[in-house]
Write a protein that holds these residues in place. Structure first.
Motif, short mmCIF file in Angstrom:
data_model
loop_
_atom_site.label_atom_id
_atom_site.label_comp_id
_atom_site.label_asym_id
_atom_site.label_seq_id
_atom_site.Cartn_x
_atom_site.Cartn_y
_atom_site.Cartn_z
N GLU A 1 0.83 -1.19 0.00
CA GLU A 1 0.00 0.00 0.00
C GLU A 1 0.87 1.25 0.00
O GLU A 1 1.88 1.33 0.71
N LEU A 2 0.47 2.23 -0.79
CA LEU A 2 1.21 3.48 -0.89
C LEU A 2 0.69 4.49 0.12
O LEU A 2 -0.52 4.67 0.26
N ASN A 3 1.61 5.16 0.83
CA ASN A 3 1.22 6.22 1.76
C ASN A 3 0.66 7.42 1.01
O ASN A 3 -0.24 8.11 1.48
N ASP A 4 1.26 7.69 -0.15
CA ASP A 4 0.82 8.81 -0.98
C ASP A 4 1.20 8.54 -2.43
O ASP A 4 1.93 7.60 -2.73
N ILE A 5 0.66 9.36 -3.29
CA ILE A 5 0.97 9.29 -4.72
C ILE A 5 1.63 10.62 -5.06
O ILE A 5 0.99 11.67 -5.05
N ASN B 1 -11.50 11.73 -8.87
CA ASN B 1 -11.42 10.50 -9.67
C ASN B 1 -11.01 9.28 -8.86
O ASN B 1 -11.50 8.18 -9.11
N MET B 2 -10.10 9.47 -7.94
CA MET B 2 -9.63 8.37 -7.08
C MET B 2 -9.57 8.89 -5.64
O MET B 2 -8.49 9.24 -5.13
N PRO B 3 -10.72 8.97 -4.98
CA PRO B 3 -10.80 9.65 -3.68
C PRO B 3 -10.08 8.97 -2.53
O PRO B 3 -9.80 9.61 -1.52
N ASN B 4 -9.77 7.70 -2.64
CA ASN B 4 -9.14 7.00 -1.53
C ASN B 4 -7.63 7.18 -1.48
O ASN B 4 -6.97 6.60 -0.61
N LEU B 5 -7.08 7.96 -2.41
CA LEU B 5 -5.63 8.12 -2.47
C LEU B 5 -5.20 9.46 -1.89
O LEU B 5 -5.91 10.46 -1.99
N ASN B 6 -4.02 9.46 -1.30
CA ASN B 6 -3.41 10.67 -0.76
C ASN B 6 -2.52 11.27 -1.84
O ASN B 6 -1.34 10.96 -1.93
N TRP B 7 -3.10 12.11 -2.67
CA TRP B 7 -2.37 12.73 -3.78
C TRP B 7 -1.49 13.86 -3.26
O TRP B 7 -1.96 14.70 -2.49
#
Length: 176
Positions: A50-54, A79-85
């Motif tokens: 799992e990535l902490n952020d993108i 578009n991808m709300p579960n990611l920490n952009w």
């Protein structure tokens, strides 16, 4: 090899498609997005770590609004709300990092604390992937973590410890 790994990862392709829609100059997804995928593959993991952020980087020396990244992060979250952009314009990051101005996205990555993190990928309009790396990918595929002498060794050591890379990927070795 990196392109092959990414093309087989639906999540990463979807993230790259989202970033591509921003149409930012010299825009890539970098750092753990690529690095972790390679290390997972070399460790034979069945599922991706799992990535902490993108980390999305781009280079726009004409952008005047230093808070524009907030708008880009918001668009990506839709578009991808579960990611920490985490979106950052590398044309201004030299200020925060107390460096001379960077020439482009690749030059900016050449100042990152560890060499294996300085790798990035983007989806081109023709559907192909473009991968860039400030230091090449040999050490990444050799399961090394290498200090970049442009940064303090203490910063490198702190990152290795705080990120827990050696525990997550036990085959990794700190390069001498």
């Amino acid at each position: 090899m990196i392109s092959k790994l990414i093309k087989s990862d639906k999540f990463r392709i979807q993230a790259l498609q989202c970033v591509q829609r921003l149409e930012l100059p010299q825009c890539y997804i970098a750092a753990g997005f690529v690095r972790n995928l390679v290390w997972d593959y070399l460790h034979g993991f069945d599922s991706a770590t799992e990535l902490n952020d993108i980390d999305v980087i781009y280079f726009d020396s004409n952008e005047r609004d230093q808070n524009k990244y907030i708008e880009y992060e918001s668009a990506l979250k839709k578009n991808m709300p579960n990611l920490n952009w985490q979106v950052r314009n590398q044309a201004i990051m030299h200020i925060r990092n107390n460096d001379k101005p960077y020439k482009n996205s690749l030059d900016a990555m050449s100042f990152w604390p560890e060499k294996e993190t300085a790798v990035a990928v983007r989806l081109l309009k023709n559907g192909e992937l473009e991968c860039i790396s400030a230091f090449g990918t040999d050490s990444l595929f050799s399961l090394k973590v290498t200090h970049n002498p442009k940064r303090a060794r203490s910063v490198f050591n702190q990152r290795v410890t705080s990120k827990g890379w050696l525990g997550q990927w036990p085959k990794l070795r700190i390069a001498a």
